[in-house]
Motif scaffolding. Sequence first.
Motif, PDB file in Angstrom:
ATOM      1  N   GLY A 101       2.935   7.066  11.444  1.00 43.22           N
ATOM      2  CA  GLY A 101       3.795   6.501  10.426  1.00 43.22           C
ATOM      3  C   GLY A 101       3.140   6.406   9.063  1.00 43.22           C
ATOM      4  N   HIS A 102       3.939   6.620   8.039  1.00 47.05           N
ATOM      5  CA  HIS A 102       3.518   6.474   6.640  1.00 47.05           C
ATOM      6  C   HIS A 102       4.585   5.610   5.969  1.00 47.05           C
ATOM      7  CE1 HIS A 102       0.612   9.789   7.258  1.00 47.05           C
ATOM      8  NE2 HIS A 102       1.575  10.299   7.999  1.00 47.05           N
ATOM      9  N   PHE A 103       4.197   4.485   5.373  1.00 46.09           N
ATOM     10  CA  PHE A 103       5.130   3.418   5.041  1.00 46.09           C
ATOM     11  C   PHE A 103       5.174   3.106   3.548  1.00 46.09           C
ATOM     12  CE2 PHE A 103       3.539   2.832   9.301  1.00 46.09           C
ATOM     13  CZ  PHE A 103       4.664   2.505  10.039  1.00 46.09           C
ATOM     14  N   HIS A 104       6.328   2.591   3.124  1.00 47.12           N
ATOM     15  CA  HIS A 104       6.460   1.901   1.844  1.00 47.12           C
ATOM     16  C   HIS A 104       7.157   0.574   2.141  1.00 47.12           C
ATOM     17  CE1 HIS A 104       8.121   1.685  -2.533  1.00 47.12           C
ATOM     18  NE2 HIS A 104       6.991   1.026  -2.414  1.00 47.12           N
ATOM     19  N   PHE A 105       6.391  -0.501   2.080  1.00 51.16           N
ATOM     20  CA  PHE A 105       6.896  -1.821   2.441  1.00 51.16           C
ATOM     21  C   PHE A 105       7.477  -2.525   1.216  1.00 51.16           C
ATOM     22  CE2 PHE A 105       3.266  -1.155   5.390  1.00 51.16           C
ATOM     23  CZ  PHE A 105       3.977  -1.134   6.582  1.00 51.16           C
ATOM     24  N   ALA A 106       8.470  -3.355   1.447  1.00 48.83           N
ATOM     25  CA  ALA A 106       8.982  -4.238   0.403  1.00 48.83           C
ATOM     26  C   ALA A 106       8.050  -5.432   0.250  1.00 48.83           C
ATOM     27  CB  ALA A 106      10.384  -4.715   0.760  1.00 48.83           C
ATOM     28  N   GLU A 107       7.999  -5.970  -0.945  1.00 50.25           N
ATOM     29  CA  GLU A 107       7.217  -7.177  -1.166  1.00 50.25           C
ATOM     30  C   GLU A 107       7.863  -8.383  -0.483  1.00 50.25           C
ATOM     31  OE1 GLU A 107       6.640  -7.677  -5.342  1.00 50.25           O
ATOM     32  OE2 GLU A 107       5.462  -5.826  -5.558  1.00 50.25           O
ATOM     33  N   VAL A 152       0.153  16.428   9.736  1.00 53.32           N
ATOM     34  CA  VAL A 152      -0.631  15.678   8.749  1.00 53.32           C
ATOM     35  C   VAL A 152      -0.222  16.128   7.351  1.00 53.32           C
ATOM     36  CG1 VAL A 152      -2.940  15.163   7.899  1.00 53.32           C
ATOM     37  CG2 VAL A 152      -2.549  15.446  10.358  1.00 53.32           C
ATOM     38  N   PRO A 153       0.256  15.226   6.513  1.00 55.99           N
ATOM     39  CA  PRO A 153       0.657  15.629   5.163  1.00 55.99           C
ATOM     40  C   PRO A 153      -0.546  15.892   4.275  1.00 55.99           C
ATOM     41  CG  PRO A 153       0.879  13.256   5.418  1.00 55.99           C
ATOM     42  CD  PRO A 153       0.491  13.798   6.773  1.00 55.99           C
ATOM     43  N   SER A 154      -0.338  16.724   3.265  1.00 59.96           N
ATOM     44  CA  SER A 154      -1.383  16.949   2.271  1.00 59.96           C
ATOM     45  C   SER A 154      -1.461  15.806   1.273  1.00 59.96           C
ATOM     46  CB  SER A 154      -1.146  18.275   1.545  1.00 59.96           C
ATOM     47  OG  SER A 154       0.171  18.347   1.028  1.00 59.96           O
ATOM     48  N   GLU A 155      -0.356  15.048   1.139  1.00 56.62           N
ATOM     49  CA  GLU A 155      -0.321  13.908   0.228  1.00 56.62           C
ATOM     50  C   GLU A 155       0.812  12.991   0.634  1.00 56.62           C
ATOM     51  OE1 GLU A 155       0.083  12.971  -4.617  1.00 56.62           O
ATOM     52  OE2 GLU A 155       0.164  15.033  -3.855  1.00 56.62           O
ATOM     53  N   VAL A 156       0.629  11.679   0.417  1.00 57.81           N
ATOM     54  CA  VAL A 156       1.670  10.688   0.654  1.00 57.81           C
ATOM     55  C   VAL A 156       1.927   9.959  -0.657  1.00 57.81           C
ATOM     56  CG1 VAL A 156       2.362   8.622   1.931  1.00 57.81           C
ATOM     57  CG2 VAL A 156       0.991  10.403   3.066  1.00 57.81           C
ATOM     58  N   VAL A 157       3.196   9.904  -1.063  1.00 55.77           N
ATOM     59  CA  VAL A 157       3.598   9.232  -2.296  1.00 55.77           C
ATOM     60  C   VAL A 157       4.488   8.054  -1.920  1.00 55.77           C
ATOM     61  CG1 VAL A 157       4.775   9.444  -4.519  1.00 55.77           C
ATOM     62  CG2 VAL A 157       3.515  11.405  -3.570  1.00 55.77           C
ATOM     63  N   THR A 158       4.102   6.855  -2.339  1.00 50.06           N
ATOM     64  CA  THR A 158       4.926   5.674  -2.084  1.00 50.06           C
ATOM     65  C   THR A 158       5.508   5.177  -3.392  1.00 50.06           C
ATOM     66  OG1 THR A 158       2.965   4.263  -2.238  1.00 50.06           O
ATOM     67  CG2 THR A 158       3.649   4.959  -0.036  1.00 50.06           C
ATOM     68  N   GLY A 159       6.815   5.012  -3.411  1.00 51.80           N
ATOM     69  CA  GLY A 159       7.503   4.650  -4.632  1.00 51.80           C
ATOM     70  C   GLY A 159       7.721   5.853  -5.520  1.00 51.80           C
ATOM     71  N   TYR A 160       8.673   5.724  -6.448  1.00 53.47           N
ATOM     72  CA  TYR A 160       8.950   6.842  -7.358  1.00 53.47           C
ATOM     73  C   TYR A 160       8.714   6.457  -8.813  1.00 53.47           C
ATOM     74  CZ  TYR A 160      13.527   4.584  -8.049  1.00 53.47           C
ATOM     75  OH  TYR A 160      14.535   3.687  -8.341  1.00 53.47           O
ATOM     76  N   GLY A 161       7.969   5.388  -9.043  1.00 53.72           N
ATOM     77  CA  GLY A 161       7.608   4.999 -10.394  1.00 53.72           C
ATOM     78  C   GLY A 161       8.585   4.066 -11.057  1.00 53.72           C
ATOM     79  N   SER A 162       9.334   3.301 -10.252  1.00 54.06           N
ATOM     80  CA  SER A 162      10.335   2.379 -10.785  1.00 54.06           C
ATOM     81  C   SER A 162       9.743   0.985 -10.935  1.00 54.06           C
ATOM     82  CB  SER A 162      11.550   2.315  -9.858  1.00 54.06           C
ATOM     83  OG  SER A 162      12.422   1.269 -10.231  1.00 54.06           O
ATOM     84  N   ALA A 163       9.861   0.445 -12.138  1.00 57.89           N
ATOM     85  CA  ALA A 163       9.380  -0.917 -12.369  1.00 57.89           C
ATOM     86  C   ALA A 163      10.181  -1.931 -11.577  1.00 57.89           C
ATOM     87  CB  ALA A 163       9.450  -1.245 -13.864  1.00 57.89           C
ATOM     88  N   PHE A 193      12.495  -1.105  -8.679  1.00 59.36           N
ATOM     89  CA  PHE A 193      12.847  -0.873  -7.284  1.00 59.36           C
ATOM     90  C   PHE A 193      11.672  -0.525  -6.373  1.00 59.36           C
ATOM     91  CE2 PHE A 193      16.817  -0.191  -9.624  1.00 59.36           C
ATOM     92  CZ  PHE A 193      17.613  -1.121  -8.957  1.00 59.36           C
ATOM     93  N   ASP A 194      10.531  -0.158  -6.929  1.00 61.30           N
ATOM     94  CA  ASP A 194       9.397   0.122  -6.051  1.00 61.30           C
ATOM     95  C   ASP A 194       8.950  -1.125  -5.297  1.00 61.30           C
ATOM     96  OD1 ASP A 194       9.429   2.770  -6.693  1.00 61.30           O
ATOM     97  OD2 ASP A 194       7.567   2.766  -7.851  1.00 61.30           O
ATOM     98  N   ALA A 195       9.172  -2.299  -5.852  1.00 56.80           N
ATOM     99  CA  ALA A 195       8.821  -3.542  -5.156  1.00 56.80           C
ATOM    100  C   ALA A 195       9.697  -3.783  -3.936  1.00 56.80           C
ATOM    101  CB  ALA A 195       8.936  -4.724  -6.118  1.00 56.80           C
ATOM    102  N   GLU A 196      10.815  -3.054  -3.847  1.00 61.38           N
ATOM    103  CA  GLU A 196      11.739  -3.240  -2.733  1.00 61.38           C
ATOM    104  C   GLU A 196      11.470  -2.283  -1.578  1.00 61.38           C
ATOM    105  OE1 GLU A 196      15.750  -3.178  -4.186  1.00 61.38           O
ATOM    106  OE2 GLU A 196      15.470  -5.000  -5.394  1.00 61.38           O
ATOM    107  N   GLY A 197      10.464  -1.421  -1.693  1.00 60.87           N
ATOM    108  CA  GLY A 197      10.096  -0.553  -0.573  1.00 60.87           C
ATOM    109  C   GLY A 197      11.174   0.433  -0.187  1.00 60.87           C
ATOM    110  N   ARG A 198      11.532   1.321  -1.125  1.00 60.49           N
ATOM    111  CA  ARG A 198      12.687   2.191  -0.910  1.00 60.49           C
ATOM    112  C   ARG A 198      12.372   3.675  -0.842  1.00 60.49           C
ATOM    113  NH1 ARG A 198      17.338  -0.416  -0.975  1.00 60.49           N
ATOM    114  NH2 ARG A 198      17.389  -2.536  -1.821  1.00 60.49           N
ATOM    115  N   TYR A 199      11.092   4.078  -1.020  1.00 67.47           N
ATOM    116  CA  TYR A 199      10.820   5.514  -1.163  1.00 67.47           C
ATOM    117  C   TYR A 199       9.430   5.850  -0.659  1.00 67.47           C
ATOM    118  CZ  TYR A 199      10.321  10.008  -3.692  1.00 67.47           C
ATOM    119  OH  TYR A 199      10.143  11.322  -4.043  1.00 67.47           O
TER     120      TYR A 199
END
Length: 273
Positions: A56-62, A76-87, A89-95
């Motif tokens: 698992g690779h996660f993006h958790f909400a605060e 195995v991914p070459s890179e994992v990106v969490t969040g999309y740069g939103s001031a 909505f990234d705190a809500e763990g959506r991406y």
Amino acid sequence: MFKLTSLNLNGIRSATTKGVEAWIAATGPDCICVQEVKAQAADVRGRFEQLAGLQGHFHFAEKKGYSGVAVYSKHVPSEVVTGYGSAEFDAEGRYVELRFDTPTRKLSVISCYFPSGSSGELRQQAKFRFLAEFLPHLARLKATREFILCGDVNIAHREMDLKNWRSNQKNSGFLPEERAWMTHLLARADLDPLAADGLGLVDVYRLLQPDTTDTAYTWWSNRGQAYANNVGWRLDYHLATPATAALARSEHIYKDVKFSDHAPLTVEYDMVI
């Protein structure tokens, strides 16, 4: 073949008590994108880092017990990106985005949970803000790489995508503005001269099943007898760049066992990660 599943869990702890891990093991997806994990890192540690052998690779909400997304993968991914740069909505763990890059291909698999506006006007306005800033993000991504975005979009695009469309035209999830956003997301300039600024993504399920109605639903309200009477909505999607969407060969919405208020949507793509 690359088998990819999307499922809103409505709580990972709840879904695992209902057998979702055994189902994943039996069906053997390469990746499963999940939404509404409703857990934090401490809750996942020691129990849910893997499901059925997938990492698992996660993006958790605060906020505890809220939102959260993950991609479980056998590769195995070459890179994992969490969040999309939103001031906001990234705190809500959506991406969360897993990149599988090679010298000849750049491919992302994304799990995304769009906001719901059904709890009131404040959240509906937040949903509109999310849609407004998320579209440019997808446009930038599409300019540099292939991707498949899986997720609970919380929008039924067309009348055929929900049972009671007439009575839901003023309700979140089927508002004219939301449906227009989806149309813009999928519009292709090469097919429609009026869609010059459309993003041109592909609704993969509809590519494979352009005419299905009652069998297309992926979500049912817990109120009344919605599930028993199949009063459903199609809220869960695979949204892909055109070249990747063209590799889709089969789809399946699994309804034999109810792991949450959503059903898993699986698509097989004629490619290898």
